[in-house]
Design a protein around this motif. Structure first.
Motif, PDB file in Angstrom:
ATOM      1  N   ARG A 122       1.081  -1.265  -0.135  1.00 38.07           N
ATOM      2  CA  ARG A 122      -0.382   0.121   0.071  1.00 38.07           C
ATOM      3  C   ARG A 122       1.044   1.226  -0.154  1.00 38.07           C
ATOM      4  O   ARG A 122       1.957   1.258   0.524  1.00 38.07           O
ATOM      5  N   ASP A 123      -0.024   2.476  -0.361  1.00 36.14           N
ATOM      6  CA  ASP A 123       0.751   3.471  -0.901  1.00 36.14           C
ATOM      7  C   ASP A 123      -0.366   4.854  -0.030  1.00 36.14           C
ATOM      8  O   ASP A 123      -1.162   4.586  -0.386  1.00 36.14           O
ATOM      9  N   PHE A 154     -15.868  -5.411   4.574  1.00 37.83           N
ATOM     10  CA  PHE A 154     -14.215  -5.501   5.138  1.00 37.83           C
ATOM     11  C   PHE A 154     -13.591  -4.610   4.566  1.00 37.83           C
ATOM     12  O   PHE A 154     -12.131  -4.412   4.603  1.00 37.83           O
ATOM     13  N   ASP A 155     -14.436  -3.773   3.664  1.00 41.57           N
ATOM     14  CA  ASP A 155     -14.393  -3.080   3.153  1.00 41.57           C
ATOM     15  C   ASP A 155     -14.607  -1.608   3.420  1.00 41.57           C
ATOM     16  O   ASP A 155     -15.139  -1.218   3.416  1.00 41.57           O
ATOM     17  N   LYS A 156     -13.521  -0.390   3.528  1.00 36.99           N
ATOM     18  CA  LYS A 156     -13.525   0.707   4.737  1.00 36.99           C
ATOM     19  C   LYS A 156     -13.796   1.389   3.366  1.00 36.99           C
ATOM     20  O   LYS A 156     -14.544   2.631   3.868  1.00 36.99           O
ATOM     21  N   VAL A 157     -14.208   2.027   2.693  1.00 38.62           N
ATOM     22  CA  VAL A 157     -14.527   2.617   2.204  1.00 38.62           C
ATOM     23  C   VAL A 157     -16.206   2.615   1.384  1.00 38.62           C
ATOM     24  O   VAL A 157     -16.800   3.259   1.743  1.00 38.62           O
ATOM     25  N   TYR A 158     -16.375   1.233   1.579  1.00 41.38           N
ATOM     26  CA  TYR A 158     -18.114   1.245   1.256  1.00 41.38           C
ATOM     27  C   TYR A 158     -18.281   1.030   2.932  1.00 41.38           C
ATOM     28  O   TYR A 158     -19.749   1.801   3.228  1.00 41.38           O
ATOM     29  N   GLN A 159     -17.968   0.977   3.881  1.00 34.02           N
ATOM     30  CA  GLN A 159     -18.077   1.923   5.516  1.00 34.02           C
ATOM     31  C   GLN A 159     -18.767   2.841   5.055  1.00 34.02           C
ATOM     32  O   GLN A 159     -20.177   3.377   5.598  1.00 34.02           O
ATOM     33  N   LEU A 160     -17.799   3.824   4.930  1.00 35.74           N
ATOM     34  CA  LEU A 160     -17.997   4.414   5.030  1.00 35.74           C
ATOM     35  C   LEU A 160     -18.939   5.067   4.049  1.00 35.74           C
ATOM     36  O   LEU A 160     -20.281   6.383   4.187  1.00 35.74           O
ATOM     37  N   SER A 218      -4.598   4.827   2.390  1.00 30.44           N
ATOM     38  CA  SER A 218      -3.377   4.475   1.762  1.00 30.44           C
ATOM     39  C   SER A 218      -4.594   3.116   1.314  1.00 30.44           C
ATOM     40  O   SER A 218      -5.116   2.656   2.385  1.00 30.44           O
ATOM     41  N   LEU A 219      -3.747   2.565   0.797  1.00 30.27           N
ATOM     42  CA  LEU A 219      -4.207   1.817  -0.700  1.00 30.27           C
ATOM     43  C   LEU A 219      -3.609   0.845  -1.371  1.00 30.27           C
ATOM     44  O   LEU A 219      -2.439   1.618  -1.054  1.00 30.27           O
ATOM     45  N   PHE A 253      -7.883   0.410  -7.147  1.00 31.80           N
ATOM     46  CA  PHE A 253      -7.312  -0.117  -6.240  1.00 31.80           C
ATOM     47  C   PHE A 253      -8.653  -0.792  -5.483  1.00 31.80           C
ATOM     48  O   PHE A 253      -9.665  -1.145  -5.374  1.00 31.80           O
ATOM     49  N   SER A 254      -7.199  -1.480  -4.499  1.00 35.90           N
ATOM     50  CA  SER A 254      -8.025  -2.180  -3.447  1.00 35.90           C
ATOM     51  C   SER A 254      -7.267  -1.999  -2.109  1.00 35.90           C
ATOM     52  O   SER A 254      -6.412  -1.076  -1.996  1.00 35.90           O
ATOM     53  N   SER A 255      -7.798  -2.853  -1.456  1.00 32.90           N
ATOM     54  CA  SER A 255      -6.973  -3.159  -0.350  1.00 32.90           C
ATOM     55  C   SER A 255      -6.414  -1.999   0.714  1.00 32.90           C
ATOM     56  O   SER A 255      -5.507  -1.428   1.014  1.00 32.90           O
TER      57      SER A 255
END
Length: 237
Positions: A3-4, A46-52, A69-70, A81-83
């Motif tokens: 990730r970066d 487990f997807d942080k963007v989806y939770q937001l 960070s992805l 993008f992922s992770s």
């Protein structure tokens, strides 16, 4: 691929020609990156963007101006993008600072990139000194890991310079006495500390129950007299 961190300059929802919905992010003002909005419950959980996205009424504009960070990958469809490890790398790094209470730690959040973009100058050893309440701490990037540690000069403690020598002499391949036949432990060297890495098994069927690390010696921790004498000895040669 590690990730970066990237600064989000725009964030929106779009549809593909086949009707699939996409998260669309503009990163660092120049990279258009997409991700299919997950439909499986396990992926959504487990997807942080989806939770937001869910918590903000099916929109992601709150990401604008934040550092994510992805993992970013260039494909035939463009950048994807992922992770996502963090939706706000600055806030999450500050949380790590506060939780550490001045103790050394390491993280995959590339705070070095963020600090450099915001005018922080590198020290001669490529570390960066934090400011304000955290001015006693430096951060440095080693491979894909950022290490945060005390910048107070003290030659009687574990440092980045002597950690490998201390580990190799006093911990590497040494037996860990656990007094528990259902627990297997060994010493390991982590970027900011020496740990006892353990695995605990069920006494009857041998099933793995848990695993983890217990800190033995962290950057900034006081060395023993024997360890100091060893460092003095090897520095003579």
């Amino acid at each position: 691929m590690p990730r970066d961190v990237y600064k989000v300059t725009s964030a929106s929802i779009e549809k593909t020609g086949k009707g699939y919905e996409l998260f669309v992010l503009q990163l660092d003002g120049k990279i258009r990156a997409t991700q299919l909005i997950p439909t499986r419950r396990t992926d959504q959980a487990f997807d942080k963007v989806y939770q937001l996205y869910i918590s903000n009424g099916s929109q992601i504009t709150d990401l604008v101006g934040k550092y994510l960070s992805l993992r970013l990958e260039e494909t035939r469809y463009g950048f994807q993008f992922s992770s996502v490890g963090s939706c706000d790398a600055i806030a999450d790094f500050k949380l790590l600072l506060d939780r550490s209470c001045g103790k050394a730690f390491h993280t995959d959040l590339n705070i070095i990139k963020i600090l450099s973009r915001n005018g922080y100058q590198a020290n001669p050893d490529d570390s960066i000194t934090l400011r304000g309440d955290y001015s006693n701490l430096n951060v440095i990037r080693k491979n894909d890991t950022v290490i945060c540690y005390s910048n107070i000069v003290d030659y009687t403690v574990l440092t980045l310079e002597n950690m490998r020598a201390i580990y190799d002499r006093f911990y590497k391949d040494k037996k860990v006495e656990t007094l528990n036949p259902d627990r297997i432990s060994e010493y390991a060297l982590h970027p900011s500390r020496i740990v006892e890495s353990y695995q605990r098994y069920h006494e009857d069927n041998g099933k793995l129950l848990s695993r983890g690390d217990i800190s033995v010696l962290s950057l900034g921790d006081r060395l023993t007299q024997e360890q100091l004498e060893y460092l003095a000895y090897i520095h003579e040669y």
